[in-house]
Motif scaffolding. Structure first.
Motif, short mmCIF file in Angstrom:
data_model
loop_
_atom_site.label_atom_id
_atom_site.label_comp_id
_atom_site.label_asym_id
_atom_site.label_seq_id
_atom_site.Cartn_x
_atom_site.Cartn_y
_atom_site.Cartn_z
N VAL A 212 45.62 -39.63 -75.98
CA VAL A 212 44.81 -40.84 -76.04
C VAL A 212 43.52 -40.67 -75.22
O VAL A 212 43.59 -40.39 -74.03
N PRO A 213 42.37 -40.77 -75.90
CA PRO A 213 41.11 -40.55 -75.19
C PRO A 213 40.64 -41.80 -74.44
O PRO A 213 40.97 -42.92 -74.81
N ASP A 214 39.83 -41.53 -73.40
CA ASP A 214 39.20 -42.65 -72.70
C ASP A 214 37.97 -43.12 -73.46
O ASP A 214 37.59 -44.28 -73.39
N LYS A 215 37.34 -42.16 -74.13
CA LYS A 215 36.11 -42.52 -74.80
C LYS A 215 35.96 -41.71 -76.08
O LYS A 215 36.40 -40.55 -76.14
N VAL A 216 35.35 -42.28 -77.09
CA VAL A 216 35.15 -41.59 -78.37
C VAL A 216 33.66 -41.63 -78.71
O VAL A 216 33.02 -42.68 -78.60
N TYR A 217 33.12 -40.47 -79.10
CA TYR A 217 31.73 -40.40 -79.54
C TYR A 217 31.71 -39.93 -80.98
O TYR A 217 32.56 -39.15 -81.38
N VAL A 218 30.69 -40.37 -81.68
CA VAL A 218 30.49 -39.83 -83.03
C VAL A 218 29.18 -39.05 -83.02
O VAL A 218 28.13 -39.58 -82.65
N LEU A 219 29.30 -37.78 -83.40
CA LEU A 219 28.12 -36.92 -83.49
C LEU A 219 27.77 -36.79 -84.97
O LEU A 219 28.63 -36.47 -85.80
N ALA A 220 26.51 -37.09 -85.31
CA ALA A 220 26.07 -36.92 -86.69
C ALA A 220 24.64 -36.42 -86.66
O ALA A 220 23.82 -36.94 -85.90
N ASN A 221 24.41 -35.40 -87.47
CA ASN A 221 23.07 -34.83 -87.57
C ASN A 221 22.45 -34.50 -86.19
O ASN A 221 21.28 -34.75 -85.94
N GLY A 222 23.29 -33.96 -85.30
CA GLY A 222 22.76 -33.48 -84.03
C GLY A 222 22.57 -34.52 -82.95
O GLY A 222 22.02 -34.22 -81.89
N ARG A 223 23.00 -35.76 -83.22
CA ARG A 223 22.84 -36.81 -82.20
C ARG A 223 24.13 -37.61 -82.09
O ARG A 223 24.89 -37.73 -83.06
N ILE A 224 24.35 -38.19 -80.93
CA ILE A 224 25.47 -39.11 -80.80
C ILE A 224 25.01 -40.46 -81.35
O ILE A 224 24.05 -41.06 -80.85
N VAL A 225 25.69 -40.91 -82.41
CA VAL A 225 25.22 -42.12 -83.10
C VAL A 225 26.08 -43.33 -82.76
O VAL A 225 25.74 -44.45 -83.10
N ARG A 226 27.20 -43.12 -82.14
CA ARG A 226 28.06 -44.26 -81.83
C ARG A 226 29.01 -43.82 -80.72
O ARG A 226 29.43 -42.67 -80.66
N SER A 227 29.35 -44.71 -79.83
CA SER A 227 30.39 -44.43 -78.86
C SER A 227 31.23 -45.67 -78.67
O SER A 227 30.79 -46.79 -78.96
N GLY A 228 32.46 -45.43 -78.23
CA GLY A 228 33.36 -46.55 -78.05
C GLY A 228 34.68 -46.09 -77.49
O GLY A 228 34.80 -44.95 -77.01
N TYR A 241 32.93 -41.24 -92.42
CA TYR A 241 31.72 -41.07 -91.62
C TYR A 241 30.47 -41.57 -92.32
O TYR A 241 29.40 -41.63 -91.73
N GLY A 242 30.61 -41.87 -93.62
CA GLY A 242 29.43 -42.16 -94.44
C GLY A 242 28.54 -43.26 -93.86
O GLY A 242 27.32 -43.09 -93.75
N TRP A 243 29.15 -44.34 -93.43
CA TRP A 243 28.37 -45.47 -92.92
C TRP A 243 27.58 -45.12 -91.67
O TRP A 243 26.50 -45.64 -91.42
N LEU A 244 28.14 -44.18 -90.87
CA LEU A 244 27.42 -43.78 -89.65
C LEU A 244 26.32 -42.78 -89.94
O LEU A 244 25.25 -42.81 -89.34
N GLU A 245 26.60 -41.87 -90.88
CA GLU A 245 25.59 -40.89 -91.26
C GLU A 245 24.37 -41.59 -91.84
O GLU A 245 23.24 -41.22 -91.56
N ALA A 246 24.65 -42.60 -92.63
CA ALA A 246 23.56 -43.37 -93.22
C ALA A 246 22.72 -44.00 -92.12
O ALA A 246 21.49 -44.00 -92.17
#
Lengths: 248, 458
Positions: A212-228, A241-246
C-alpha cells in the motif's frame, strides 16, 4: 531523502522527461504509474546512474547532495537500489559469487566489515526464505535461464541482501503470476521500515493491493500530471490513462 | 611444397640445420629397426614437404617465420643433459603452478627429458600403464608401434616423428578398474626452463584406450619466465569401442615460448572423446585437432578457451570428419583478446558420403577487449551426405554495456565488473571441464591472468 527537481532527460537528443519534481522521505512508499512510453523506466534508469541518458536540466539530490556526477556503483554504495524491469543474464558468473562481490562492495561503502563465504551463505539463505527462492539459485549463473518470475524474485532477493535505503522497483510486478506477485510483495513489505523509502514504478495497480503506497503519481508524456493517495490507483484501474493523457 | 626455400633453410644455421643432423641420431640411437625406418621415412616426408608456407590455406594466418629461421636447436643436438639448476627451476615452477590434482599418475618431463624423480604413480593399479616412450619401447614395442601409426604428411608432424626423443605412453587397459579405483587421471607435464641455447622439443604423446575404458588425460605445458624455446608436439589418441577419453591441454608456455601441437584422434564404434584446450601462454601457439569418427555412433566434443593479451597469437584448427553413421560432434570455443593479441579459429566439419544421421555443431565466440586485437574465425562445412544436421556460428563482440551497468548498479566497481564479465564469458567453457580439482586450477589460472598487470606488451 530523495529530491528530484525539474528533471529533464534526453536519450540521443530526444527529450523523454520534461520537468519532473518529486520528494520522498524515509519510511514512505511512492508509486509512479503511467502508460507505456511515459518515461517511467527512464526515470528509474537515471536514478540508478545509467550512462545512456543525458540530464539536460534539473537535479537529483540524495540527502541534499546532487548525485548527477556520481557513478552507478557509488550510488549503490550510498544506498540506492534499482530492481530492473529486464534483469540482465550473465552467463558464467555464479549468482553467489556476484552477490558476495556486490554485498561486500556495498558493505565497504557503508564502512562495515566484509563477509567471508560462510557468513555470506548464512545471510543469503536467510534472505532467500523471504522471497521463497530455492538455495540452488545461488549456484546458478546470474539470471541465466531463469523464468520471468524467477528473475523478479532474484531482484527482490538482491534488494533484501543489499538493504538499500532507497529502492526503486521498475515494473517488478509485470508478467508475474499471482504466487510470484505475492512473493515479491512479501519481500517488499518485509523490508519496509522507517529509515527506508520505496519508489514503485508500475503500469497496473494490482501490486498496490499488496504493497500500500503513501502516495501515487501519474507520469504521462514526461511530466507528472496527477498525484494523490492510493485511491488514485484504483481510479486509474477503472478509467485507464486516456483521460489523463488527454489532459497532459 | 617449396623445395627451393626449404633447401635454403637447410643450408643455414637454423632450425632446419638441426633437421639435417637428425640423420645421425636416427642411425646412432639403439632404436628398433621399424622405428628407425619410420623416422627415416618421416625425414623424407619432411624434406619433400618442408615447412608450411603462408600459401597453404591452413597456415595463412599463422606466421612461422620466427620458427623456421629461428635459432631453435633440436634437443638432441644440444647434447646437454638437464642440469641440477634446471631441475630446481622446474621444481619451483611445478610447486608454484600445479597443486595436487589427485592424479592416478603424473609424468614430468623437463626440457624434453623424462624425470622419474618428479613423477609419481599412486596408487599402483594394473589397469593403467603410464610411462615414457623409451620405457614403453622396451616393454611393449608392438603397442607403441601400433599407436605411432604411419608416417604423417604434415611438415611439423613429420618433424616430430623424426626428432622425438621421448614422450609419454599411456595405455588404459579394459574393461574395468579394480573395485573403487575410479576413473584414472593421467597427467603429463612438460616443463621448459631457461637455457643458454633456445631448444626445440618434439614431445610425442600416445594414448591407447581399450574398449569400455574411461579415463582423463591431461597434458600441461609450462615454461619458465624468460625461457625461449619451441614445442612441436604430436599427440595421438586411439579410443576403443565404447570407451571414453577426456583429454585436456593446458598451455601455459612462457611469454617467449612457441607451442605447436597436433592432436589426432581415432574413434571406434560407440567411442566418445572430449577435448578441452586451455590456452593461456606462449608467444605463438597453435593446436591442430583432427578427429575421425570412423565407426557408427562415435561422439566427439571439442571445447576450448583462450585468453590472449599483449602480442600473443593463439590458433585453434579443427578438422572433424564424420564417416560412420549416427555420429555427432560438438565444438564450443571461447576467446578473450586484449591489447594487440591475435586469435585464429579455423574449424572444418567434413561429412563423408554415407555418413547419414550425422549431427555436427560448432560455435565460436570471441570477446574483444581492445580495438587493436584481431580475430580470424573461419567455420567451414563440407557435406557429402543428405540426412544430416549441421550448424555453425561465429561471433565477435565486446562487453555488454547493459550487463556492466547491472553489475555496477549493485555496487560492483567498473574494473571489477569488467573482470567478472570476462571471467564469466571464459568460465562458460570451463564449466564442462572434467575433474573438479582441475577445474578449480584452471579457474584460478584464468583469474590470475585477467588480474595481472594490463600493460603487458610482449
Amino acid at each position: 531523502m530523495l529530491t528530484i527537481r525539474d528533471l529533464h532527460v534526453s536519450v540521443q537528443d530526444k527529450p523523454i522527461l520534461k520537468g519532473v519534481d518529486l520528494e520522498i522521505d524515509a519510511g514512505q512508499v511512492h508509486a509512479i504509474m503511467g502508460p507505456n512510453g511515459s518515461g517511467k523506466s527512464t526515470l528509474a534508469q537515471v536514478l540508478a546512474g545509467h550512462g545512456g541518458y543525458q540530464v539536460t536540466r534539473g537535479d537529483i539530490l540524495l540527502d541534499g547532495r546532487s548525485i548527477l556526477e556520481v557513478s552507478p556503483e557509488e550510488r549503490a554504495r550510498a544506498g540506492i537500489f534499482l530492481s530492473f524491469q529486464y534483469p540482465v543474464e550473465i552467463p558464467g558468473v555464479a549468482n553467489s559469487y556476484f552477490l558476495k562481490t556486490a554485498l561486500n562492495a556495498v558493505r565497504r561503502g557503508r564502512g562495515e566489515e566484509e563477509l567471508d563465504s560462510i557468513a555470506f551463505l548464512a545471510l543469503a539463505r536467510e534472505k532467500l526464505d523471504v522471497v521463497g527462492m530455492d538455495p540452488r539459485f545461488l549456484s546458478r549463473a546470474v539470471n541465466e535461464g531463469f523464468s520471468g518470475g524467477e528473475k523478479k524474485r532474484n531482484e527482490i532477493f538482491q534488494m533484501a541482501l543489499l538493504e538499500p535505503r532507497l529502492a526503486i522497483l521498475d515494473e517488478t510486478d509485470s508478467g508475474l503470476d499471482i504466487d510470484a506477485l505475492k512473493a515479491v510483495a512479501n519481500g517488499i513489505n518485509a523490508l519496509r521500515s522507517p529509515d527506508r523509502a520505496f519508489i514503485l514504478i508500475t503500469h497496473y495497480q494490482r501490486l498496490l493491493d499488496y504493497v500500500v503506497p503513501d502516495k501515487v503519481y501519474v507520469l504521462a508524456n514526461g511530466r507528472i500530471v496527477r498525484s494523490g493517495g492510493r485511491e488514485l490507483a484504483q481510479e486509474l484501474e477503472k478509467r485507464g490513462y486516456g483521460w489523463l493523457e488527454a489532459a497532459a | 611444397m617449396n623445395v627451393r626455400s626449404n633447401s635454403r633453410v637447410l643450408e643455414g644455421r637454423t632450425y632446419g640445420a638441426g633437421v639435417l643432423t637428425a640423420r645421425a641420431p636416427v642411425a646412432a640411437q639403439a632404436l628398433p629397426e621399424w622405428l628407425g625406418a619410420l623416422k627415416s621415412s618421416a625425414l623424407g616426408t619432411f624434406e619433400a614437404a618442408g615447412f608450411p608456407s603462408p600459401r597453404d590455406e591452413a597456415w595463412r594466418f599463422t606466421d612461422i617465420s620466427d620458427i623456421v629461421s629461428g635459432p631453435f636447436v633440436p634437443q638432441e643436438v644440444a647434447r646437454s643433459p638437464v642440469s641440477s639448476g634446471a631441475l630446481a627451476a622446474a621444481r619451483r615452477l611445478l610447486a608454484e603452478r600445479l597443486q595436487d590434482l589427485d592424479e592416478t599418475a603424473r609424468l614430468v618431463f623437463v626440457d624434453g627429458a623424462f624425470q622419474a624423480a618428479l613423477s609419481r604413480f599412486s596408487p599402483k593399479r594394473d589397469d593403467v600403464v603410464a610411462c615414457s616412450i623409451d620405457q614403453a619401447l622396451s616393454r611393449h614395442p608392438q603397442r607403441v608401434r601400433a599407436a605411432l601409426g604411419s608416417d604423417p604428411h604434415d611438415g611439423f608432424q613429420a618433424l616430430n616423428t623424426v626428432l622425438f626423443q621421448s614422450g609419454a605412453f599411456v595405455h588404459l587397459a579394459g574393461p574395468r578398474p579394480a573395485e573403487g579405483a575410479g576413473r584414472p587421471v593421467i597427467h603429463l607435464v612438460h616443463v621448459a626452463t631457461e637455457r643458454a641455447v633456445p631448444l626445440a622439443f618434439h614431445p610425442r604423446t600416445l594414448v591407447v584406450a581399450d574398449p569400455g575404458t574411461s579415463s582423463l588425460v591431461i597434458e600441461t605445458y609450462l615454461g619458465a619466465d624468460g625461457a625461449r624455446y619451441l614445442v612441436n608436439g604430436l599427440s595421438q589418441v586411439t579410443v576403443g569401442a565404447g570407451a571414453h577419453v577426456a583429454h585436456v591441454v593446458l598451455q601455459e608456455e612462457s611469454r617467449a615460448g612457441y607451442h605447436l601441437q597436433a592432436l589426432e584422434i581415432r574413434l571406434d564404434a560407440g567411442a566418445r572423446f572430449s577435448s578441452h584446450s586451455v590456452a593461456l601462454g606462449g608467444h605463438r601457439s597453435r593446436l591442430d585437432i583432427a578427429a575421425t569418427l570412423e565407426q557408427d555412433g562415435a561422439e566427439v566434443a571439442l571445447q576450448g578457451v583462450y585468453v590472449a593479451r599483449g602480442r600473443r597469437q593463439m590458433d585453434h584448427h579443427t578438422v572433424v570428419t564424420h564417416v560412420g553413421r549416427h555420429t555427432s560432434s560438438r565444438q564450443v570455443y571461447r576467446g578473450v583478446l586484449d591489447d594487440r593479441a591475435t586469435a585464429v579459429f579455423d574449424g572444418m566439419i567434413h561429412v563423408a558420403p554415407g555418413a547419414q544421421k550425422t549431427d555436427a555443431r560448432q560455435s565460436v565466440r570471441n570477446l574483444l577487449l581492445s580495438g587493436d586485437a584481431v580475430v580470424h574465425a573461419q567455420p567451414r562445412l563440407e557435406i557429402n551426405a543428405d540426412d544430416v544436421q549441421c550448424a555453425h556460428g561465429a561471433t565477435i563482440g565486446q562487453l555488454d554495456p547493459e550487463a556492466l551497468f547491472y553489475l555496477q548498479s549493485r555496487g560492483v566497481g567498473q574494473e571489477e565488473a569488467r573482470r567478472l564479465l570476462v571471467q564469466g564469458f571464459a568460465g562458460e567453457s570451463i564449466q564442462t571441464l572434467p575433474h573438479p580439482p582441475l577445474r578449480r586450477l584452471v579457474e584460478h589460472r584464468i583469474r590470475s591472468l585477467l588480474e595481472a598487470h594490463e600493460g603487458e606488451t610482449s
